[in-house]
Motif scaffolding. Structure first.
Motif, PDB file in Angstrom:
ATOM      1  N   LEU A  96      47.725 -23.425 -49.553  1.00  0.00           N
ATOM      2  CA  LEU A  96      48.547 -22.359 -50.116  1.00  0.00           C
ATOM      3  C   LEU A  96      48.339 -21.043 -49.372  1.00  0.00           C
ATOM      4  CD1 LEU A  96      48.173 -23.095 -53.945  1.00  0.00           C
ATOM      5  CD2 LEU A  96      50.147 -23.541 -52.474  1.00  0.00           C
ATOM      6  N   ILE A  97      47.106 -20.769 -48.945  1.00  0.00           N
ATOM      7  CA  ILE A  97      46.826 -19.547 -48.186  1.00  0.00           C
ATOM      8  C   ILE A  97      47.580 -19.565 -46.863  1.00  0.00           C
ATOM      9  CG2 ILE A  97      45.033 -18.288 -46.932  1.00  0.00           C
ATOM     10  CD1 ILE A  97      43.096 -19.120 -49.184  1.00  0.00           C
ATOM     11  N   ILE A  98      47.550 -20.698 -46.168  1.00  0.00           N
ATOM     12  CA  ILE A  98      48.258 -20.825 -44.884  1.00  0.00           C
ATOM     13  C   ILE A  98      49.761 -20.656 -45.090  1.00  0.00           C
ATOM     14  CG2 ILE A  98      48.872 -22.444 -43.042  1.00  0.00           C
ATOM     15  CD1 ILE A  98      46.019 -23.610 -43.359  1.00  0.00           C
ATOM     16  N   LEU A  99      50.299 -21.292 -46.130  1.00  0.00           N
ATOM     17  CA  LEU A  99      51.734 -21.179 -46.413  1.00  0.00           C
ATOM     18  C   LEU A  99      52.120 -19.741 -46.731  1.00  0.00           C
ATOM     19  CD1 LEU A  99      52.367 -24.394 -48.556  1.00  0.00           C
ATOM     20  CD2 LEU A  99      53.091 -23.951 -46.205  1.00  0.00           C
ATOM     21  N   GLU A 100      51.252 -19.039 -47.468  1.00  0.00           N
ATOM     22  CA  GLU A 100      51.562 -17.642 -47.798  1.00  0.00           C
ATOM     23  C   GLU A 100      51.543 -16.766 -46.554  1.00  0.00           C
ATOM     24  OE1 GLU A 100      50.432 -14.145 -51.025  1.00  0.00           O
ATOM     25  OE2 GLU A 100      49.427 -16.090 -51.128  1.00  0.00           O
ATOM     26  N   PHE A 101      50.618 -17.023 -45.643  1.00  0.00           N
ATOM     27  CA  PHE A 101      50.591 -16.268 -44.397  1.00  0.00           C
ATOM     28  C   PHE A 101      51.860 -16.528 -43.588  1.00  0.00           C
ATOM     29  CE2 PHE A 101      45.940 -15.487 -44.749  1.00  0.00           C
ATOM     30  CZ  PHE A 101      45.966 -14.140 -44.408  1.00  0.00           C
ATOM     31  N   ILE A 102      52.273 -17.767 -43.506  1.00  0.00           N
ATOM     32  CA  ILE A 102      53.495 -18.106 -42.775  1.00  0.00           C
ATOM     33  C   ILE A 102      54.689 -17.402 -43.400  1.00  0.00           C
ATOM     34  CG2 ILE A 102      55.100 -19.979 -42.205  1.00  0.00           C
ATOM     35  CD1 ILE A 102      52.654 -21.838 -42.022  1.00  0.00           C
ATOM     36  N   PHE A 103      54.756 -17.435 -44.734  1.00  0.00           N
ATOM     37  CA  PHE A 103      55.856 -16.780 -45.452  1.00  0.00           C
ATOM     38  C   PHE A 103      55.856 -15.278 -45.182  1.00  0.00           C
ATOM     39  CE2 PHE A 103      57.220 -14.330 -49.130  1.00  0.00           C
ATOM     40  CZ  PHE A 103      58.485 -14.828 -49.361  1.00  0.00           C
ATOM     41  N   SER A 104      54.683 -14.640 -45.294  1.00  0.00           N
ATOM     42  CA  SER A 104      54.593 -13.188 -45.119  1.00  0.00           C
ATOM     43  C   SER A 104      54.982 -12.769 -43.700  1.00  0.00           C
ATOM     44  CB  SER A 104      53.167 -12.708 -45.429  1.00  0.00           C
ATOM     45  OG  SER A 104      52.829 -12.982 -46.771  1.00  0.00           O
ATOM     46  N   ILE A 105      54.517 -13.531 -42.708  1.00  0.00           N
ATOM     47  CA  ILE A 105      54.855 -13.223 -41.318  1.00  0.00           C
ATOM     48  C   ILE A 105      56.356 -13.382 -41.083  1.00  0.00           C
ATOM     49  CG2 ILE A 105      54.566 -13.983 -38.932  1.00  0.00           C
ATOM     50  CD1 ILE A 105      51.655 -14.746 -39.717  1.00  0.00           C
ATOM     51  N   ALA A 106      56.929 -14.449 -41.629  1.00  0.00           N
ATOM     52  CA  ALA A 106      58.359 -14.708 -41.454  1.00  0.00           C
ATOM     53  C   ALA A 106      59.199 -13.623 -42.117  1.00  0.00           C
ATOM     54  CB  ALA A 106      58.718 -16.079 -42.027  1.00  0.00           C
ATOM     55  N   VAL A 107      58.856 -13.271 -43.356  1.00  0.00           N
ATOM     56  CA  VAL A 107      59.604 -12.237 -44.072  1.00  0.00           C
ATOM     57  C   VAL A 107      59.446 -10.887 -43.379  1.00  0.00           C
ATOM     58  CG1 VAL A 107      59.733 -10.909 -46.222  1.00  0.00           C
ATOM     59  CG2 VAL A 107      59.538 -13.396 -46.301  1.00  0.00           C
ATOM     60  N   SER A 194      61.180  -4.709 -50.252  1.00  0.00           N
ATOM     61  CA  SER A 194      59.889  -5.166 -49.740  1.00  0.00           C
ATOM     62  C   SER A 194      59.017  -5.741 -50.843  1.00  0.00           C
ATOM     63  CB  SER A 194      59.154  -4.007 -49.051  1.00  0.00           C
ATOM     64  OG  SER A 194      57.888  -4.415 -48.619  1.00  0.00           O
ATOM     65  N   VAL A 195      58.893  -5.046 -51.960  1.00  0.00           N
ATOM     66  CA  VAL A 195      58.005  -5.527 -53.031  1.00  0.00           C
ATOM     67  C   VAL A 195      58.563  -6.778 -53.693  1.00  0.00           C
ATOM     68  CG1 VAL A 195      57.010  -3.253 -53.481  1.00  0.00           C
ATOM     69  CG2 VAL A 195      59.007  -3.984 -54.798  1.00  0.00           C
ATOM     70  N   LEU A 196      59.883  -6.887 -53.776  1.00  0.00           N
ATOM     71  CA  LEU A 196      60.465  -8.083 -54.388  1.00  0.00           C
ATOM     72  C   LEU A 196      60.249  -9.311 -53.500  1.00  0.00           C
ATOM     73  CD1 LEU A 196      63.816  -6.789 -55.937  1.00  0.00           C
ATOM     74  CD2 LEU A 196      61.732  -7.450 -57.135  1.00  0.00           C
ATOM     75  N   LEU A 197      60.317  -9.116 -52.192  1.00  0.00           N
ATOM     76  CA  LEU A 197      60.164 -10.242 -51.279  1.00  0.00           C
ATOM     77  C   LEU A 197      58.705 -10.566 -50.979  1.00  0.00           C
ATOM     78  CD1 LEU A 197      62.996  -9.590 -48.658  1.00  0.00           C
ATOM     79  CD2 LEU A 197      62.941 -11.329 -50.446  1.00  0.00           C
ATOM     80  N   ILE A 198      57.934  -9.552 -50.593  1.00  0.00           N
ATOM     81  CA  ILE A 198      56.562  -9.806 -50.146  1.00  0.00           C
ATOM     82  C   ILE A 198      55.602  -9.958 -51.317  1.00  0.00           C
ATOM     83  CG2 ILE A 198      54.628  -8.879 -48.815  1.00  0.00           C
ATOM     84  CD1 ILE A 198      56.658  -7.548 -46.970  1.00  0.00           C
ATOM     85  N   GLN A 199      55.534  -8.953 -52.195  1.00  0.00           N
ATOM     86  CA  GLN A 199      54.612  -9.044 -53.336  1.00  0.00           C
ATOM     87  C   GLN A 199      55.167  -9.924 -54.454  1.00  0.00           C
ATOM     88  OE1 GLN A 199      55.101  -5.993 -51.745  1.00  0.00           O
ATOM     89  NE2 GLN A 199      53.058  -6.059 -50.829  1.00  0.00           N
ATOM     90  N   GLY A 200      56.487  -9.925 -54.642  1.00  0.00           N
ATOM     91  CA  GLY A 200      57.091 -10.714 -55.708  1.00  0.00           C
ATOM     92  C   GLY A 200      57.235 -12.177 -55.335  1.00  0.00           C
ATOM     93  N   LEU A 201      58.212 -12.466 -54.470  1.00  0.00           N
ATOM     94  CA  LEU A 201      58.447 -13.851 -54.071  1.00  0.00           C
ATOM     95  C   LEU A 201      57.234 -14.434 -53.360  1.00  0.00           C
ATOM     96  CD1 LEU A 201      60.441 -16.186 -53.969  1.00  0.00           C
ATOM     97  CD2 LEU A 201      61.376 -15.223 -51.850  1.00  0.00           C
ATOM     98  N   GLY A 202      56.500 -13.594 -52.632  1.00  0.00           N
ATOM     99  CA  GLY A 202      55.319 -14.065 -51.927  1.00  0.00           C
ATOM    100  C   GLY A 202      54.227 -14.572 -52.846  1.00  0.00           C
TER     101      GLY A 202
END
Length: 239
Positions: A96-107, A194-202
């Motif tokens: 899950l940590i790796i997936l979150e990093f991938i998501f955050s970098i992509a977003v 930003s907060v909806l995508l990174i902190q929220g959806l992330g």
């Protein structure tokens, strides 16, 4: 309490474990529901309302209020959300940590290079050289998990009462909680998208950890390790 069948559960969920309260397991009185709601409403008000309460201690308050009120509501049965770690949890957390990093970098890449949006750095980066910050840090992260999970349990109960459909109730409640969790970061980041995508959806990755295991310790540890890793480069510069 309504009897549930296997079809009421998602395939990713851990067998023989369920969320507390929504299916009268255990049943809560109206006053206890109100108290549970107050435990997260007060922190939300403090986040969005200008006030003079001291900064770092306020982060500790975000942990103390929901944690204490949950104990009162649940007759101190914290095992309703705090389970023992299972072997598979230690495989799930790094994934899950790796997936979150991938998501955050992509977003982040999409926001910066496609939509030409500025991404604000984490305000906590200015406090990394403080020992006091690191003492309070785990409590703050645990408090943030409580500020997701307690509203989730409240919304799950509401929507389950209306729909009598567990899966739909989980999906709707999760979406609402992710939006709320993103919005409570708005005063710190001042960028709605930003907060909806990174902190929220992330946060779907730490939320998934709880949805799967019913164990706040798993979502907490995922969240704690992820944030610690993101702080490491800045911390090494400060050192």
């Amino acid at each position: 309490m309504k009897d549930l069948s296997e079809k009421d559960f998602f395939k990713f969920e851990r067998k023989k474990l369920d969320f507390p309260f929504y299916n009268d397991n255990p049943n809560l009185s109206i006053p206890r529901w109100i108290l549970l709601a107050i435990s997260v409403i007060i922190p939300f008000i403090l986040i969005f309302t200008p006030h003079s309460i001291g900064g770092r201690f306020e982060n500790l308050l975000y942990f103390i209020l929901p944690f204490l009120f949950f104990g009162i509501v649940a007759n101190w049965k914290y095992d309703l959300i705090c389970k023992k770690f299972q072997k598979n949890d230690f495989k799930l957390i790094p994934i899950l940590i790796i997936l979150e990093f991938i998501f955050s970098i992509a977003v982040g890449f999409i926001m910066m290079h496609i939509f030409n949006m500025h991404i604000q750095s984490n305000p906590a980066l200015t406090e990394l050289n403080s020992l006091f910050f690191w003492v309070l840090f785990p409590f703050q992260i645990f408090g943030e998990e409580l500020l997701k999970i307690i509203p989730f349990l409240i919304f799950l109960t509401i929507f389950y009462k209306v729909t009598e459909n567990r899966k739909i109730s989980i999906v709707i409640s999760t979406i609402i909680v992710l939006i709320i969790f993103g919005l409570i970061h708005l005063p710190a980041y001042d960028n709605l998208i930003s907060v909806l995508l990174i902190q929220g959806l992330g946060s779907i990755f730490t939320m998934f950890a709880y949805l799967k295991t019913k164990n706040i310790f798993v979502s907490f540890l995922t969240h704690l390790i992820y944030d610690t890793i993101t702080f490491l480069p800045a911390l090494l510069i400060l050192l």
